[in-house]
Motif scaffolding. Sequence first.
Motif, mmCIF file in Angstrom:
data_model
loop_
_atom_site.group_PDB
_atom_site.id
_atom_site.type_symbol
_atom_site.label_atom_id
_atom_site.label_comp_id
_atom_site.label_asym_id
_atom_site.label_seq_id
_atom_site.Cartn_x
_atom_site.Cartn_y
_atom_site.Cartn_z
ATOM 1 N N PHE A 137 -68.053 -16.528 -18.983
ATOM 2 C CA PHE A 137 -69.163 -17.318 -19.511
ATOM 3 C C PHE A 137 -68.744 -18.557 -20.303
ATOM 4 O O PHE A 137 -69.599 -19.292 -20.798
ATOM 5 C CB PHE A 137 -70.067 -16.436 -20.382
ATOM 6 N N GLY A 138 -67.466 -18.795 -20.429
ATOM 7 C CA GLY A 138 -66.962 -19.872 -21.281
ATOM 8 C C GLY A 138 -67.428 -21.264 -20.932
ATOM 9 O O GLY A 138 -67.431 -22.150 -21.787
ATOM 10 N N ASP A 139 -67.833 -21.467 -19.687
ATOM 11 C CA ASP A 139 -68.287 -22.796 -19.266
ATOM 12 C C ASP A 139 -69.805 -22.976 -19.337
ATOM 13 O O ASP A 139 -70.315 -24.017 -18.921
ATOM 14 C CB ASP A 139 -67.813 -23.097 -17.841
ATOM 15 N N LEU A 140 -70.525 -21.988 -19.833
ATOM 16 C CA LEU A 140 -71.983 -22.119 -19.909
ATOM 17 C C LEU A 140 -72.401 -23.322 -20.743
ATOM 18 O O LEU A 140 -73.328 -24.053 -20.385
ATOM 19 C CB LEU A 140 -72.609 -20.857 -20.510
ATOM 20 N N TYR A 141 -71.734 -23.509 -21.852
ATOM 21 C CA TYR A 141 -72.026 -24.616 -22.763
ATOM 22 C C TYR A 141 -70.961 -25.686 -22.541
ATOM 23 O O TYR A 141 -69.769 -25.390 -22.598
ATOM 24 C CB TYR A 141 -72.000 -24.145 -24.224
ATOM 25 N N GLU A 142 -71.391 -26.915 -22.307
ATOM 26 C CA GLU A 142 -70.473 -28.016 -22.025
ATOM 27 C C GLU A 142 -69.352 -28.111 -23.058
ATOM 28 O O GLU A 142 -69.608 -28.396 -24.225
ATOM 29 C CB GLU A 142 -71.228 -29.352 -22.013
ATOM 30 N N HIS A 143 -68.141 -27.877 -22.610
ATOM 31 C CA HIS A 143 -66.947 -28.055 -23.449
ATOM 32 C C HIS A 143 -67.091 -27.399 -24.824
ATOM 33 O O HIS A 143 -66.576 -27.921 -25.818
ATOM 34 C CB HIS A 143 -66.616 -29.545 -23.599
ATOM 35 N N SER A 144 -67.793 -26.273 -24.874
ATOM 36 C CA SER A 144 -68.044 -25.581 -26.148
ATOM 37 C C SER A 144 -67.884 -24.065 -25.996
ATOM 38 O O SER A 144 -68.819 -23.297 -26.256
ATOM 39 C CB SER A 144 -69.451 -25.921 -26.652
ATOM 40 N N PRO A 145 -66.704 -23.600 -25.595
ATOM 41 C CA PRO A 145 -66.520 -22.158 -25.387
ATOM 42 C C PRO A 145 -66.605 -21.336 -26.672
ATOM 43 O O PRO A 145 -66.743 -20.114 -26.619
ATOM 44 C CB PRO A 145 -65.115 -22.065 -24.758
ATOM 45 N N TRP A 146 -66.600 -21.983 -27.818
ATOM 46 C CA TRP A 146 -66.707 -21.272 -29.094
ATOM 47 C C TRP A 146 -68.008 -20.477 -29.180
ATOM 48 O O TRP A 146 -68.046 -19.416 -29.818
ATOM 49 C CB TRP A 146 -66.575 -22.232 -30.285
ATOM 50 N N ILE A 147 -69.044 -20.966 -28.531
ATOM 51 C CA ILE A 147 -70.340 -20.268 -28.579
ATOM 52 C C ILE A 147 -70.233 -18.928 -27.862
ATOM 53 O O ILE A 147 -70.660 -17.890 -28.373
ATOM 54 C CB ILE A 147 -71.458 -21.141 -27.973
ATOM 55 N N VAL A 148 -69.639 -18.949 -26.687
ATOM 56 C CA VAL A 148 -69.456 -17.726 -25.918
ATOM 57 C C VAL A 148 -68.501 -16.782 -26.651
ATOM 58 O O VAL A 148 -68.748 -15.573 -26.732
ATOM 59 C CB VAL A 148 -68.953 -18.059 -24.497
ATOM 60 N N ALA A 149 -67.427 -17.333 -27.208
ATOM 61 C CA ALA A 149 -66.461 -16.503 -27.939
ATOM 62 C C ALA A 149 -67.138 -15.779 -29.102
ATOM 63 O O ALA A 149 -66.903 -14.578 -29.316
ATOM 64 C CB ALA A 149 -65.303 -17.365 -28.434
ATOM 65 N N GLU A 150 -67.979 -16.478 -29.830
ATOM 66 C CA GLU A 150 -68.675 -15.849 -30.954
ATOM 67 C C GLU A 150 -69.757 -14.871 -30.483
ATOM 68 O O GLU A 150 -70.108 -13.943 -31.209
ATOM 69 C CB GLU A 150 -69.256 -16.909 -31.879
ATOM 70 N N SER A 151 -70.255 -15.066 -29.288
ATOM 71 C CA SER A 151 -71.286 -14.171 -28.742
ATOM 72 C C SER A 151 -70.697 -12.873 -28.218
ATOM 73 O O SER A 151 -71.405 -11.871 -28.105
ATOM 74 C CB SER A 151 -72.036 -14.861 -27.601
ATOM 75 N N ALA A 152 -69.426 -12.882 -27.898
ATOM 76 C CA ALA A 152 -68.782 -11.719 -27.297
ATOM 77 C C ALA A 152 -68.919 -10.471 -28.164
ATOM 78 O O ALA A 152 -68.986 -9.348 -27.639
ATOM 79 C CB ALA A 152 -67.308 -12.022 -27.025
ATOM 80 N N GLU A 153 -68.968 -10.643 -29.465
ATOM 81 C CA GLU A 153 -69.025 -9.515 -30.396
ATOM 82 C C GLU A 153 -70.437 -8.948 -30.559
ATOM 83 O O GLU A 153 -70.612 -7.958 -31.266
ATOM 84 C CB GLU A 153 -68.520 -9.956 -31.777
ATOM 85 N N ARG A 154 -71.426 -9.572 -29.949
ATOM 86 C CA ARG A 154 -72.819 -9.199 -30.203
ATOM 87 C C ARG A 154 -73.382 -8.176 -29.225
ATOM 88 O O ARG A 154 -74.547 -7.829 -29.311
ATOM 89 C CB ARG A 154 -73.685 -10.456 -30.226
#
Length: 167
Positions: free
Chosen positions: A18-35
């Motif tokens: 899912f890292g490419d869902l947000y344009e050049h912003s994989p931090w969002i997916v990384a932080e979502s992984a724990e949810r």
Amino acid sequence: MTIDDVNAMDRSAFIEAFGDLYEHSPWIVAESAERGPFKDRDHLQSAMTHVVETAGEDRQLSLLRAHPELAGKAAMDKTLTDASTAEQASAGLDRMTPAEYEEFHALNAAYRERFDFPFIICVRLTDKPGILRAMRERLQNDRETEFRTALDEVSKIVGIRLEEIMS
């Protein structure tokens, strides 16, 4: 991919998927992984949206600035992400007359000057005339309204991208 597949992923597989869902912003997916675990695709998207909504204005602005201008330099240079290329093509932004390109260029410049981030719209939910109309109309917004609108459009884009991955 099913929600059970998603819930079975470790953190790195989740970010890879899912890292490419947000344009050049994989931090969002990384932080979502724990949810997780996630009940369904909507719950997964809600978790990601919550990360964006609670990220603070600086990180949100960074997210908005990571988006390319529509029919802009990145499109001409062929340096858009694969998802952005397909999305812009779906609205006919890869097939413009010189006059259309000139209008897009002028509106993009005016928008960026006014708001300090690129115009963002879910192009898969509109067409070239609709995009141009929205650009003209949204240039009249105040910055706070437009900031919120741009974030809402990002959420629509992500929803469609996520649906494609999981269908």
